[in-house]
Design a protein around this motif. Structure first.
Motif, PDB file in Angstrom:
ATOM      1  N   MET A   1       0.857  -1.176   0.000  1.00  0.00           N
ATOM      2  CA  MET A   1       0.000   0.000   0.000  1.00  0.00           C
ATOM      3  C   MET A   1       0.894   1.227   0.000  1.00  0.00           C
ATOM      4  SD  MET A   1      -3.274   1.045   0.219  1.00  0.00           S
ATOM      5  CE  MET A   1      -4.240  -0.279   0.874  1.00  0.00           C
ATOM      6  N   LEU A   2       0.597   2.166  -0.846  1.00  0.00           N
ATOM      7  CA  LEU A   2       1.345   3.423  -0.906  1.00  0.00           C
ATOM      8  C   LEU A   2       0.735   4.431   0.053  1.00  0.00           C
ATOM      9  CD1 LEU A   2       1.618   3.775  -4.775  1.00  0.00           C
ATOM     10  CD2 LEU A   2       3.333   2.853  -3.219  1.00  0.00           C
ATOM     11  N   ARG A   3       1.540   5.376   0.504  1.00  0.00           N
ATOM     12  CA  ARG A   3       0.989   6.451   1.319  1.00  0.00           C
ATOM     13  C   ARG A   3       1.688   7.746   0.947  1.00  0.00           C
ATOM     14  NH1 ARG A   3       3.658   5.607   7.275  1.00  0.00           N
ATOM     15  NH2 ARG A   3       4.989   7.384   6.962  1.00  0.00           N
ATOM     16  N   ASP A   4       1.010   8.848   1.216  1.00  0.00           N
ATOM     17  CA  ASP A   4       1.522  10.182   0.895  1.00  0.00           C
ATOM     18  C   ASP A   4       1.882  10.307  -0.579  1.00  0.00           C
ATOM     19  OD1 ASP A   4       1.215  10.954   3.543  1.00  0.00           O
ATOM     20  OD2 ASP A   4       3.227  10.255   4.067  1.00  0.00           O
ATOM     21  N   VAL A   5       1.021   9.805  -1.435  1.00  0.00           N
ATOM     22  CA  VAL A   5       1.263   9.925  -2.873  1.00  0.00           C
ATOM     23  C   VAL A   5       0.370  11.024  -3.444  1.00  0.00           C
ATOM     24  CG1 VAL A   5       1.964   7.531  -3.190  1.00  0.00           C
ATOM     25  CG2 VAL A   5      -0.427   8.137  -3.426  1.00  0.00           C
ATOM     26  N   TYR A  41     -19.583  10.386  -6.698  1.00  0.00           N
ATOM     27  CA  TYR A  41     -19.051   9.201  -6.047  1.00  0.00           C
ATOM     28  C   TYR A  41     -17.584   9.463  -5.745  1.00  0.00           C
ATOM     29  CZ  TYR A  41     -23.206   7.030  -7.999  1.00  0.00           C
ATOM     30  OH  TYR A  41     -24.491   6.745  -8.320  1.00  0.00           O
ATOM     31  N   ARG A  42     -17.151   9.135  -4.540  1.00  0.00           N
ATOM     32  CA  ARG A  42     -15.756   9.348  -4.149  1.00  0.00           C
ATOM     33  C   ARG A  42     -14.855   8.526  -5.058  1.00  0.00           C
ATOM     34  NH1 ARG A  42     -13.295  13.152  -2.256  1.00  0.00           N
ATOM     35  NH2 ARG A  42     -15.168  13.522  -1.079  1.00  0.00           N
ATOM     36  N   THR A  47      -9.540  -0.255  -5.477  1.00  0.00           N
ATOM     37  CA  THR A  47     -10.621  -0.749  -4.620  1.00  0.00           C
ATOM     38  C   THR A  47     -11.155   0.399  -3.766  1.00  0.00           C
ATOM     39  OG1 THR A  47      -9.167  -1.330  -2.780  1.00  0.00           O
ATOM     40  CG2 THR A  47      -9.539  -3.035  -4.449  1.00  0.00           C
ATOM     41  N   ARG A  48     -12.340   0.224  -3.239  1.00  0.00           N
ATOM     42  CA  ARG A  48     -12.968   1.283  -2.436  1.00  0.00           C
ATOM     43  C   ARG A  48     -12.162   1.622  -1.183  1.00  0.00           C
ATOM     44  NH1 ARG A  48     -16.979   3.699  -5.314  1.00  0.00           N
ATOM     45  NH2 ARG A  48     -18.224   2.181  -6.399  1.00  0.00           N
ATOM     46  N   GLU A  49     -11.323   0.708  -0.753  1.00  0.00           N
ATOM     47  CA  GLU A  49     -10.478   0.985   0.410  1.00  0.00           C
ATOM     48  C   GLU A  49      -9.405   2.022   0.079  1.00  0.00           C
ATOM     49  OE1 GLU A  49     -11.209  -2.122  -0.620  1.00  0.00           O
ATOM     50  OE2 GLU A  49     -12.518  -2.749   1.005  1.00  0.00           O
ATOM     51  N   CYS A  50      -9.177   2.265  -1.200  1.00  0.00           N
ATOM     52  CA  CYS A  50      -8.149   3.218  -1.645  1.00  0.00           C
ATOM     53  C   CYS A  50      -8.816   4.493  -2.169  1.00  0.00           C
ATOM     54  CB  CYS A  50      -7.272   2.602  -2.720  1.00  0.00           C
ATOM     55  SG  CYS A  50      -6.387   1.148  -2.174  1.00  0.00           S
ATOM     56  N   SER A  51      -9.754   5.029  -1.395  1.00  0.00           N
ATOM     57  CA  SER A  51     -10.444   6.244  -1.835  1.00  0.00           C
ATOM     58  C   SER A  51      -9.485   7.429  -1.757  1.00  0.00           C
ATOM     59  CB  SER A  51     -11.686   6.492  -0.985  1.00  0.00           C
ATOM     60  OG  SER A  51     -11.319   6.724   0.350  1.00  0.00           O
ATOM     61  N   LEU A  52      -9.790   8.472  -2.487  1.00  0.00           N
ATOM     62  CA  LEU A  52      -8.866   9.595  -2.537  1.00  0.00           C
ATOM     63  C   LEU A  52      -9.578  10.926  -2.388  1.00  0.00           C
ATOM     64  CD1 LEU A  52      -8.904  10.916  -5.742  1.00  0.00           C
ATOM     65  CD2 LEU A  52      -8.153   8.588  -6.092  1.00  0.00           C
ATOM     66  N   HIS A  53      -8.803  11.891  -2.004  1.00  0.00           N
ATOM     67  CA  HIS A  53      -9.245  13.279  -1.928  1.00  0.00           C
ATOM     68  C   HIS A  53      -8.598  13.990  -3.097  1.00  0.00           C
ATOM     69  CE1 HIS A  53     -10.903  12.516   2.027  1.00  0.00           C
ATOM     70  NE2 HIS A  53      -9.794  11.850   2.276  1.00  0.00           N
ATOM     71  N   PHE A  54      -9.243  14.998  -3.627  1.00  0.00           N
ATOM     72  CA  PHE A  54      -8.718  15.641  -4.824  1.00  0.00           C
ATOM     73  C   PHE A  54      -8.849  17.152  -4.731  1.00  0.00           C
ATOM     74  CE2 PHE A  54     -13.119  14.566  -5.413  1.00  0.00           C
ATOM     75  CZ  PHE A  54     -13.672  15.720  -5.924  1.00  0.00           C
ATOM     76  N   SER A  55      -8.054  17.829  -5.558  1.00  0.00           N
ATOM     77  CA  SER A  55      -8.088  19.286  -5.665  1.00  0.00           C
ATOM     78  C   SER A  55      -7.489  19.655  -7.014  1.00  0.00           C
ATOM     79  CB  SER A  55      -7.279  19.932  -4.535  1.00  0.00           C
ATOM     80  OG  SER A  55      -5.920  19.594  -4.653  1.00  0.00           O
ATOM     81  N   LEU A  56      -7.597  20.895  -7.362  1.00  0.00           N
ATOM     82  CA  LEU A  56      -6.955  21.360  -8.591  1.00  0.00           C
ATOM     83  C   LEU A  56      -5.440  21.307  -8.394  1.00  0.00           C
ATOM     84  CD1 LEU A  56      -9.253  24.397  -9.389  1.00  0.00           C
ATOM     85  CD2 LEU A  56      -9.132  22.245 -10.635  1.00  0.00           C
TER      86      LEU A  56
END
Length: 116
Positions: A1-5, A41-42, A47-56
């Protein structure tokens, strides 16, 4: 699992009946929603466990210089045409992921119904 990407995701708009007025309207709507972090939808990666937040993206965002084969990556789950079928299960759909100078090219999605 990656983090802080961080990913820079590009998108194209395809309208059924395109006119310049429609393109401007939908592009403006899209930018407003992204700026507020709104979505129907997020989004998730794999997979749904790897949901993300986004911005410009920021003006100085750049792809990393790395190139590597990542291997099989989950693209989607395909469901049978008849979900009431006995023992019907989702079938995972993978693609061979490769990072090219920091860019992961995802193939075009070609959905085919799965039989039994």
């Amino acid at each position: 699992m990656l983090r802080d990407v961080a990913y820079i995701i590009t998108a194209e708009m395809h309208l059924m009946n395109p006119t310049m007025e429609n393109k401007r309207k939908y592009a403006s709507m899209f930018l407003r929603r992204v700026a507020k972090g709104q979505c129907f939808y997020r989004p998730y990666l794999g997979t749904r466990e790897c949901s993300l937040h986004f911005s410009l993206p920021e003006d100085d965002d750049q792809a990393i210089p790395d190139t590597m084969d990542i291997g099989p990556m989950l693209f989607d789950l395909k469901y049978p045409a008849d979900p009431g079928q006995k023992n019907a299960r989702a079938i995972p759909y993978f693609f061979n992921a490769k990072l090219d100078r920091g860019i992961l090219h995802v193939p075009e999605y070609l959905y085919k119904e799965v039989d039994g």
